[in-house]
Design an enzyme around this catalytic site. Structure first.
Site, PDB file in Angstrom:
ATOM      1  N   CYS A 105      -6.548  -5.178   0.831  1.00 17.07           N
ATOM      2  CA  CYS A 105      -5.320  -4.944   1.603  1.00 17.07           C
ATOM      3  C   CYS A 105      -5.128  -3.430   1.725  1.00 17.07           C
ATOM      4  CB  CYS A 105      -4.143  -5.544   0.844  1.00 17.07           C
ATOM      5  SG  CYS A 105      -3.990  -4.800  -0.801  1.00 17.07           S
ATOM      6  N   HIS A 108      -7.121  -4.518  -9.749  1.00 22.26           N
ATOM      7  CA  HIS A 108      -7.718  -5.453 -10.699  1.00 22.26           C
ATOM      8  C   HIS A 108      -9.059  -5.980 -10.209  1.00 22.26           C
ATOM      9  CE1 HIS A 108      -3.632  -6.265 -12.791  1.00 22.26           C
ATOM     10  NE2 HIS A 108      -4.339  -5.343 -13.422  1.00 22.26           N
ATOM     11  N   HIS A 143       2.589  -8.913 -16.427  1.00 25.13           N
ATOM     12  CA  HIS A 143       1.806  -8.310 -15.347  1.00 25.13           C
ATOM     13  C   HIS A 143       2.257  -6.846 -15.191  1.00 25.13           C
ATOM     14  CE1 HIS A 143       0.302  -7.370 -11.337  1.00 25.13           C
ATOM     15  NE2 HIS A 143      -0.584  -8.326 -11.537  1.00 25.13           N
ATOM     16  N   GLU A 173       2.695  -4.979 -12.700  1.00 25.29           N
ATOM     17  CA  GLU A 173       3.712  -4.747 -11.655  1.00 25.29           C
ATOM     18  C   GLU A 173       5.103  -5.088 -12.187  1.00 25.29           C
ATOM     19  OE1 GLU A 173       3.042  -6.459  -7.706  1.00 25.29           O
ATOM     20  OE2 GLU A 173       5.214  -6.418  -7.372  1.00 25.29           O
ATOM     21  N   CYS A 201       4.287  -9.470  -0.356  1.00 25.03           N
ATOM     22  CA  CYS A 201       3.775  -8.571   0.685  1.00 25.03           C
ATOM     23  C   CYS A 201       3.004  -9.329   1.765  1.00 25.03           C
ATOM     24  CB  CYS A 201       2.901  -7.498   0.051  1.00 25.03           C
ATOM     25  SG  CYS A 201       1.295  -8.118  -0.443  1.00 25.03           S
ATOM     26  N   SER A 233      -3.337 -11.248  -9.905  1.00 24.95           N
ATOM     27  CA  SER A 233      -2.307 -12.263  -9.660  1.00 24.95           C
ATOM     28  C   SER A 233      -2.508 -12.911  -8.290  1.00 24.95           C
ATOM     29  CB  SER A 233      -0.932 -11.605  -9.755  1.00 24.95           C
ATOM     30  OG  SER A 233       0.069 -12.451  -9.284  1.00 24.95           O
TER      31      SER A 233
HETATM   32  S1  SF4 Z   1       1.651  -5.158  -2.764  1.00 30.25           S
HETATM   33 FE1  SF4 Z   1       0.348  -6.292  -1.344  1.00 30.25          FE
HETATM   34  S2  SF4 Z   1      -0.419  -4.692   0.033  1.00 30.25           S
HETATM   35 FE2  SF4 Z   1       0.303  -3.667  -1.814  1.00 30.25          FE
HETATM   36  S3  SF4 Z   1      -1.468  -3.526  -3.200  1.00 30.25           S
HETATM   37 FE3  SF4 Z   1      -0.371  -5.377  -3.754  1.00 30.25          FE
HETATM   38  S4  SF4 Z   1      -1.397  -6.994  -2.574  1.00 30.25           S
HETATM   39 FE4  SF4 Z   1      -1.943  -5.053  -1.609  1.00 30.25          FE
END
Ligand code: SF4
Length: 316
Positions: free
Chosen positions: A16, A45, A128, A130, A203, A232
């Site tokens: 992406c 990852h 995770h 994030e 996203c 993930s």
């Molecule tokens: S949020 Fe979406 S666009 Fe951004 S790195 Fe993660 S998977 Fe890719």
């Protein structure tokens, strides 16, 4: 005569815009400052991506304390708690933040809710990076993690009985679209005035990859998702394929990890790659199939992607 195998190949699949940008940031940092450049956590990852960058001179560590203060450090695409850049600044380190702009968007939302006095629910997976990064945008205790519909029923907000409008939710960017819709519906049923994101936090890349798999799942006796155990969005694709009707659905790191007995009786294979998996791994798997079967590849395109994120100014 080799057996016939039809491969349904998802499009979009693989990298992406956020992953592309994060990898470019490490490459450009190596160009600008030379090796070694330290990277806090796997930049994305995927072990193949990490190994290639290691060969170029990147050094991957888990904590800022593991980086010498006189070398640049890059923060991974998943995002970091506010305390991490603050510590790098205090040590006068050069740092580049490769957090995906779509993760940063969630950070900004969380900060705004906190500033405006709302109690925040984060829908995501415990542990995770994030989730750790997003929770670290606000002081301890300002955000509550919810992982399931059951968690919604068990959740007791601190301020809501007094002010039900003072509640908001944000989500991890790489969740299952359908599971998250169920959790959001449960939250909105319990707290009708809860503040929702203006625009979906999951996203575009996660959504598009799941949509393609939904279309292909039912036609696939075996579904393979190329990606890492730690990814993930890749793990969600495995689940989506099963729900869409695939008989078997598996996550594989590359063709080398395929157990060819999975193909017994399989005439149609569904194939995709998570957002952090490079295209050469997909092509490697197709080549390994070609060596064993008479293959026909049918690309199933469900969306066109043309998102590109700019590099940070220090590297542009
Ligand atoms: S949020 Fe979406 S666009 Fe951004 S790195 Fe993660 S998977 Fe890719």
């Amino acid at each position: 005569m080799p057996r016939q195998l039809t491969i349904l190949l998802a499009a979009p699949r693989g990298f992406c815009a956020g992953v592309d940008r994060a990898i470019q940031i490490v490459e450009e940092a190596l160009n600008k400052w030379g090796a070694p450049v330290y990277v806090r956590h796997e930049i994305v990852h995927n072990q193949h991506v990490v190994s290639r960058l290691e060969r170029l001179g990147a050094v991957f560590v888990e904590e800022l304390d593991d980086c010498p203060v006189d070398r640049p450090v890059v923060f991974s695409a998943h995002g970091v708690p506010k305390a991490v850049p603050a510590a790098a600044q205090a040590r006068e380190m050069i740092y580049v933040d490769a957090t995906c702009p779509l993760v940063s968007k969630v950070h900004v939302e969380a900060e705004r809710h906190h500033r405006e006095g709302r109690e925040i629910i984060l829908i995501g997976h415990a542990g995770h990076p994030e989730v750790i990064g997003t929770m670290g945008q606000t002081p301890d205790g300002a955000m509550h993690l919810i992982e399931t519909v059951e968690d919604v029923a068990a959740f007791t907000p601190r301020n809501t009985p007094r002010n039900p409008e003072n509640l908001a939710f944000v989500t991890q960017t790489t969740l299952s679209v359908d599971d998250t819709a169920d959790i959001v519906a449960a939250l909105q049923a319990r707290f009708p005035a809860i503040n929702a994101p203006h625009k979906e936090d999951i996203c575009y890349a996660t959504t598009n990859r799941q949509e393609a798999v939904k279309v292909m799942g039912q036609r696939s006796q075996l579904f393979l998702v190329i990606g890492a155990e730690t990814s993930s969005n890749s793990k969600r694709l495995v689940e989506v394929a099963l729900r869409a009707g695939a008989d078997q659905s598996r996550l594989v790191a590359s063709a080398d990890h395929v157990d060819w007995s999975w193909f017994d009786g399989v005439e149609t294979l569904g194939l995709t790659a998570g957002a952090s998996a490079p295209e050469d791994l997909v092509q490697g798997l197709i080549a390994a199939c070609r060596a064993r079967f008479e293959i026909t590849v049918e690309e199933i395109t469900t969306a066109e992607e043309n998102v590109v994120f700019k590099l940070p100014r220090v590297l542009a």
